[in-house]
Design a protein around this motif. Structure first.
Motif, PDB file in Angstrom:
ATOM      1  N   GLN A   1       0.822  -1.204   0.000  1.00  0.00           N
ATOM      2  CA  GLN A   1       0.000   0.000   0.000  1.00  0.00           C
ATOM      3  C   GLN A   1       0.857   1.256   0.000  1.00  0.00           C
ATOM      4  OE1 GLN A   1      -2.597   0.626   3.407  1.00  0.00           O
ATOM      5  NE2 GLN A   1      -4.062   1.734   2.139  1.00  0.00           N
ATOM      6  N   GLN A   2       1.951   1.234   0.767  1.00  0.00           N
ATOM      7  CA  GLN A   2       2.864   2.378   0.774  1.00  0.00           C
ATOM      8  C   GLN A   2       3.475   2.603  -0.602  1.00  0.00           C
ATOM      9  OE1 GLN A   2       5.711   1.674   3.901  1.00  0.00           O
ATOM     10  NE2 GLN A   2       4.281   2.198   5.539  1.00  0.00           N
TER      11      GLN A   2
ATOM     12  N   THR B   1       2.141   1.741  -3.461  1.00  0.00           N
ATOM     13  CA  THR B   1       1.082   2.231  -4.335  1.00  0.00           C
ATOM     14  C   THR B   1       0.847   3.720  -4.111  1.00  0.00           C
ATOM     15  OG1 THR B   1      -0.024   0.065  -4.346  1.00  0.00           O
ATOM     16  CG2 THR B   1      -1.350   1.975  -4.976  1.00  0.00           C
ATOM     17  N   ARG B   2       0.760   4.124  -2.848  1.00  0.00           N
ATOM     18  CA  ARG B   2       0.547   5.535  -2.531  1.00  0.00           C
ATOM     19  C   ARG B   2       1.697   6.404  -3.057  1.00  0.00           C
ATOM     20  NH1 ARG B   2      -3.062   7.277   1.410  1.00  0.00           N
ATOM     21  NH2 ARG B   2      -1.610   8.965   1.930  1.00  0.00           N
TER      22      ARG B   2
ATOM     23  N   VAL C   1       1.322   9.388  -5.766  1.00  0.00           N
ATOM     24  CA  VAL C   1       1.723  10.759  -5.437  1.00  0.00           C
ATOM     25  C   VAL C   1       2.695  11.297  -6.486  1.00  0.00           C
ATOM     26  CG1 VAL C   1       3.063  12.144  -3.800  1.00  0.00           C
ATOM     27  CG2 VAL C   1       1.281  10.604  -2.963  1.00  0.00           C
TER      28      VAL C   1
ATOM     29  N   ASN D   1      -6.973   4.678  -1.757  1.00  0.00           N
ATOM     30  CA  ASN D   1      -5.884   5.295  -0.995  1.00  0.00           C
ATOM     31  C   ASN D   1      -6.137   6.747  -0.632  1.00  0.00           C
ATOM     32  OD1 ASN D   1      -3.259   3.453  -0.838  1.00  0.00           O
ATOM     33  ND2 ASN D   1      -4.246   3.041  -2.808  1.00  0.00           N
ATOM     34  N   PHE D   2      -7.000   7.423  -1.392  1.00  0.00           N
ATOM     35  CA  PHE D   2      -7.264   8.841  -1.151  1.00  0.00           C
ATOM     36  C   PHE D   2      -8.753   9.109  -1.262  1.00  0.00           C
ATOM     37  CE2 PHE D   2      -3.046   8.409  -3.031  1.00  0.00           C
ATOM     38  CZ  PHE D   2      -2.260   9.016  -2.065  1.00  0.00           C
TER      39      PHE D   2
ATOM     40  N   LEU E   1      -5.442  13.875  -2.389  1.00  0.00           N
ATOM     41  CA  LEU E   1      -4.264  13.475  -3.149  1.00  0.00           C
ATOM     42  C   LEU E   1      -3.322  14.661  -3.334  1.00  0.00           C
ATOM     43  CD1 LEU E   1      -2.604  11.506  -4.769  1.00  0.00           C
ATOM     44  CD2 LEU E   1      -4.178  11.800  -6.702  1.00  0.00           C
TER      45      LEU E   1
ATOM     46  N   ALA F   1      -1.434  15.176  -0.260  1.00  0.00           N
ATOM     47  CA  ALA F   1      -0.374  14.172  -0.146  1.00  0.00           C
ATOM     48  C   ALA F   1       0.851  14.583  -0.959  1.00  0.00           C
ATOM     49  CB  ALA F   1      -0.884  12.813  -0.601  1.00  0.00           C
TER      50      ALA F   1
END
Length: 235
Positions: free
Chosen positions: A15-16, A18-19, A23, A57-58, A64, A67
């Motif tokens: 997940q990190q 992907t985020r 970003v 995720n957002f 977003l 982020a």
């Protein structure tokens, strides 16, 4: 030979990743299309994911964008930075255009946030991080006998930084990195600045003026060199 191959990334690690990819892709699309014009589907495509990955995720495009701001602030927050250091090499045309695009998208976002109580509070928190950074710079470089508190000088430094960006976007004035550093120095330590400015006046490079722009410049330049990163060259 390694008899213990690395374990696959955990769900949290995936997940990190992907985020982070979203970003980086969002930074590129916001710079190119603006805040209002940026599409979440396009951001997902550039990052290599589906639109569903963005929504998982957002909560929204605004979150977003926040982020993206957080990523930029993390990049500069832990760095030792001294306005009396020599100016670094200026940005190329492509990188400068991305930086300009990000600044324009930020102005759009500020207008949106001003009309939304939650976003206003979120934005204020990011601005405070920037103010704290400049306060730290002022505290570390302040002259003996400076009558203003470090927080007051920090606020003036931040105002100069942001004001320079606004002038550059209007096209009415162009303040390069050398001029920006001279202005910051004169706020922090006028007497020392008189000596350092003369040294910097000869053959000093131009480039993005604002502190955060310089950090974004480095990040974008790395992405343009690396095809594996969002924003890098693609075949």
């Amino acid at each position: 030979m390694d008899e213990h191959p690395a374990e696959p990334p955990s769900r949290g690690e995936r997940q990190q990743q992907t985020r982070a990819a979203l970003v980086d892709a969002a930074r590129e699309v916001f710079a190119r299309d603006g805040y209002h014009g940026a599409g979440l589907g396009e951001i997902a495509r550039i990052a290599g994911y589906t639109r569903g990955a963005v929504y998982s995720n957002f909560a929204s495009k605004a979150d977003l964008f926040l982020a993206v701001m957080d990523a930029n602030l993390r990049d500069i927050g832990g760095r030792a930075w001294d306005p009396f250091d020599p100016a670094t090499t200026g940005a190329g045309t492509e990188v400068a255009e991305v930086i300009r695009g990000i600044a324009l998208a930020t102005l759009e976002f500020i207008a949106v946030a001003a009309r939304d109580e939650r976003l206003s509070e979120e934005l204020a928190g990011r601005v405070q991080v920037l103010l704290d950074l400049y306060t730290r710079i002022a505290a570390e470089a302040r002259a003996d006998g400076e009558p203003l508190a470090a927080a007051e000088v920090g606020a003036l430094l931040a105002a100069l930084d942001q004001g320079v960006t606004l002038l550059a976007l209007t096209g009415l004035a162009s303040i390069d990195q050398r001029m920006m550093r001279i202005g910051l120095r004169r706020l922090v330590d006028p007497a020392r600045a008189a000596t350092e400015d003369a040294r910097d006046s000869r053959d000093a490079p131009g480039g993005p003026a604002a502190l955060h722009d310089q950090v974004i410049q480095q990040r974008i330049a790395a992405a343009l060199r690396d095809p594996a990163l969002p924003g890098g060259e693609r075949g």
